[in-house]
Design a protein around this motif. Sequence first.
Motif, PDB file in Angstrom:
ATOM      1  N   PHE A   1      -3.113  42.416  65.268  1.00 35.38           N
ATOM      2  CA  PHE A   1      -3.203  41.544  64.089  1.00 35.38           C
ATOM      3  C   PHE A   1      -2.954  40.088  64.462  1.00 35.38           C
ATOM      4  O   PHE A   1      -3.679  39.188  64.014  1.00 35.38           O
ATOM      5  N   LEU A   2      -1.961  39.835  65.300  1.00 31.05           N
ATOM      6  CA  LEU A   2      -1.689  38.453  65.715  1.00 31.05           C
ATOM      7  C   LEU A   2      -2.878  37.868  66.466  1.00 31.05           C
ATOM      8  O   LEU A   2      -3.174  36.670  66.355  1.00 31.05           O
ATOM      9  N   GLY A   3      -3.587  38.692  67.220  1.00 33.04           N
ATOM     10  CA  GLY A   3      -4.792  38.217  67.895  1.00 33.04           C
ATOM     11  C   GLY A   3      -5.897  37.837  66.926  1.00 33.04           C
ATOM     12  O   GLY A   3      -6.771  37.035  67.261  1.00 33.04           O
ATOM     13  N   ALA A   4      -5.855  38.393  65.724  1.00 44.06           N
ATOM     14  CA  ALA A   4      -6.856  38.081  64.706  1.00 44.06           C
ATOM     15  C   ALA A   4      -6.602  36.738  64.041  1.00 44.06           C
ATOM     16  O   ALA A   4      -7.358  36.321  63.161  1.00 44.06           O
ATOM     17  N   LEU A   5      -5.560  36.026  64.474  1.00 44.15           N
ATOM     18  CA  LEU A   5      -5.232  34.726  63.904  1.00 44.15           C
ATOM     19  C   LEU A   5      -5.804  33.572  64.721  1.00 44.15           C
ATOM     20  O   LEU A   5      -5.588  32.410  64.398  1.00 44.15           O
ATOM     21  N   ASN A   6      -6.527  33.874  65.800  1.00 45.40           N
ATOM     22  CA  ASN A   6      -7.151  32.830  66.617  1.00 45.40           C
ATOM     23  C   ASN A   6      -8.361  32.259  65.890  1.00 45.40           C
ATOM     24  O   ASN A   6      -9.274  32.989  65.520  1.00 45.40           O
ATOM     25  N   GLY A   7      -8.379  30.952  65.711  1.00 36.35           N
ATOM     26  CA  GLY A   7      -9.475  30.311  64.997  1.00 36.35           C
ATOM     27  C   GLY A   7     -10.694  30.075  65.862  1.00 36.35           C
ATOM     28  O   GLY A   7     -10.603  29.992  67.088  1.00 36.35           O
ATOM     29  N   ARG A   8     -11.835  29.963  65.206  1.00 37.31           N
ATOM     30  CA  ARG A   8     -13.089  29.625  65.893  1.00 37.31           C
ATOM     31  C   ARG A   8     -13.426  28.148  65.718  1.00 37.31           C
ATOM     32  O   ARG A   8     -14.048  27.543  66.582  1.00 37.31           O
ATOM     33  N   VAL A   9     -13.091  27.565  64.587  1.00 39.24           N
ATOM     34  CA  VAL A   9     -13.319  26.137  64.355  1.00 39.24           C
ATOM     35  C   VAL A   9     -12.068  25.405  64.798  1.00 39.24           C
ATOM     36  O   VAL A   9     -10.989  25.618  64.258  1.00 39.24           O
ATOM     37  N   ASN A  10     -12.194  24.570  65.814  1.00 43.53           N
ATOM     38  CA  ASN A  10     -11.038  23.889  66.370  1.00 43.53           C
ATOM     39  C   ASN A  10     -11.067  22.379  66.203  1.00 43.53           C
ATOM     40  O   ASN A  10     -10.210  21.685  66.723  1.00 43.53           O
ATOM     41  N   GLU A  11     -12.044  21.861  65.508  1.00 46.12           N
ATOM     42  CA  GLU A  11     -12.066  20.428  65.238  1.00 46.12           C
ATOM     43  C   GLU A  11     -13.035  20.199  64.093  1.00 46.12           C
ATOM     44  O   GLU A  11     -14.125  20.757  64.074  1.00 46.12           O
ATOM     45  N   LEU A  12     -12.615  19.380  63.138  1.00 48.79           N
ATOM     46  CA  LEU A  12     -13.477  19.134  61.982  1.00 48.79           C
ATOM     47  C   LEU A  12     -14.673  18.260  62.332  1.00 48.79           C
ATOM     48  O   LEU A  12     -15.779  18.498  61.898  1.00 48.79           O
ATOM     49  N   LEU A  13     -14.417  17.203  63.073  1.00 50.03           N
ATOM     50  CA  LEU A  13     -15.471  16.233  63.316  1.00 50.03           C
ATOM     51  C   LEU A  13     -15.199  15.518  64.625  1.00 50.03           C
ATOM     52  O   LEU A  13     -14.143  14.927  64.802  1.00 50.03           O
ATOM     53  N   ASP A  14     -16.121  15.599  65.543  1.00 51.33           N
ATOM     54  CA  ASP A  14     -16.012  14.833  66.769  1.00 51.33           C
ATOM     55  C   ASP A  14     -16.513  13.427  66.472  1.00 51.33           C
ATOM     56  O   ASP A  14     -17.676  13.234  66.148  1.00 51.33           O
ATOM     57  N   ALA A  15     -15.636  12.448  66.555  1.00 51.59           N
ATOM     58  CA  ALA A  15     -16.006  11.086  66.182  1.00 51.59           C
ATOM     59  C   ALA A  15     -16.860  10.387  67.234  1.00 51.59           C
ATOM     60  O   ALA A  15     -17.227   9.245  67.070  1.00 51.59           O
ATOM     61  N   SER A  16     -17.202  11.035  68.345  1.00 50.55           N
ATOM     62  CA  SER A  16     -18.159  10.476  69.277  1.00 50.55           C
ATOM     63  C   SER A  16     -19.531  10.906  68.783  1.00 50.55           C
ATOM     64  O   SER A  16     -19.703  12.073  68.486  1.00 50.55           O
ATOM     65  N   PRO A  17     -20.531  10.023  68.635  1.00 53.68           N
ATOM     66  CA  PRO A  17     -20.869   8.914  69.492  1.00 53.68           C
ATOM     67  C   PRO A  17     -19.652   8.089  69.945  1.00 53.68           C
ATOM     68  O   PRO A  17     -18.703   7.933  69.200  1.00 53.68           O
ATOM     69  N   ALA A  18     -19.770   7.634  71.162  1.00 54.53           N
ATOM     70  CA  ALA A  18     -18.682   6.887  71.764  1.00 54.53           C
ATOM     71  C   ALA A  18     -18.262   5.747  70.857  1.00 54.53           C
ATOM     72  O   ALA A  18     -19.037   5.252  70.046  1.00 54.53           O
TER      73      ALA A  18
END
Length: 373
Positions: A309-326
Amino acid sequence: MALTRAFPLLLLATFAASAAEIPGHRADKPRLEPLSGAPPQPADNPSTPEKIALGKKLFFDNILSGSNRRSCSTCHNPELYFTDGFSRAWGLNESELRRKTPNLLNAGWQQSMFFDGREKSLEDQVPKPLENPFEMDIDPAEAAERVAAHPFYKQAFAQTFPGEEVTFDLIAKAIATYERTLVSYDSDLDRYLLGDESALSPEALRGMALFSGKAGCIQCHNGPLLTDHRKHYTGVAENAGDNPAGTKYKTQSLRDVLRRYSYMHNGEMLKIEAVLEHYQKGGSAPAGLEAEIRPFTLTAEEKGDLLAFLGALNGRVNELLDASPAATDIFNISQAPLNLDDEEAAAGPVTDPNYIKPKADGPVTDPNYVKKP
């Protein structure tokens, strides 16, 4: 490890709308809830693409450390889920600190910062590592002067905060805005709670029943973040020179719990199995103190189910928005000069192969280690 990118336009709109605050502990009937959307934004620090980009650049920039050799990302490495991979934080002068480095994923939903909850917002938290002589070792006002004198940052701040003088308050706002993009959700548990009954394995389902029942974990680890946002004493031994025995610490979120390198506020436990053993025996409170947990017994099969069950708590989305373009593109600045005078220091965070934590046989006992207030 590549971070999963969410859909930028949709999530930028989500940022603009902002999610409701996460509810705290519900003493009547604590429950598990899915996590999605974006953390709430302070009224005086709304998110913009420019602010995210500026905060990200500052987060990875050594200009904010006294020696020009460290950045926020030195200890909060995105390749390690914004932690450092050590059991306890590794400070300047080859020193191991008394507490572990917390990860920053989902920090925007936290109701207080640091393990002891001494700061109430990300903006308030930002200057504290700079002020610590064993972390960044620089006065925030001096860091602001460095940034204000830098040609790139002069233009970037003018576009991000028009008409405002560069101060550390604005630096903190930019970094905090970037940190609110660091999330982790879309776990198997989230999918199950949102209606996908196939998302959890039979083992994980049995583990969830144990988590919510016999083991009693849900009493403190509940809601969308799997924390009640309260402080508790769970009978964890203190490192020498840190807070006195019996000190209460925040309930840690269990999201991505199996992706960590140590556990408890001081990193004393290196494996999740040690944590389960600690809770099963009701903690290790010294004579005269009583932990806020009660012993329970799990069979070997039940331990395996709870770990599933604890392994089922790993997320797939790890960032909302990459602000790059540089940042040069975000700010329409053709060329960003080096941000440091020393070319060697400008190469990036510490990469010396000797910058590795030695194996520790026990708690830190050196009285010269700085106690974090």
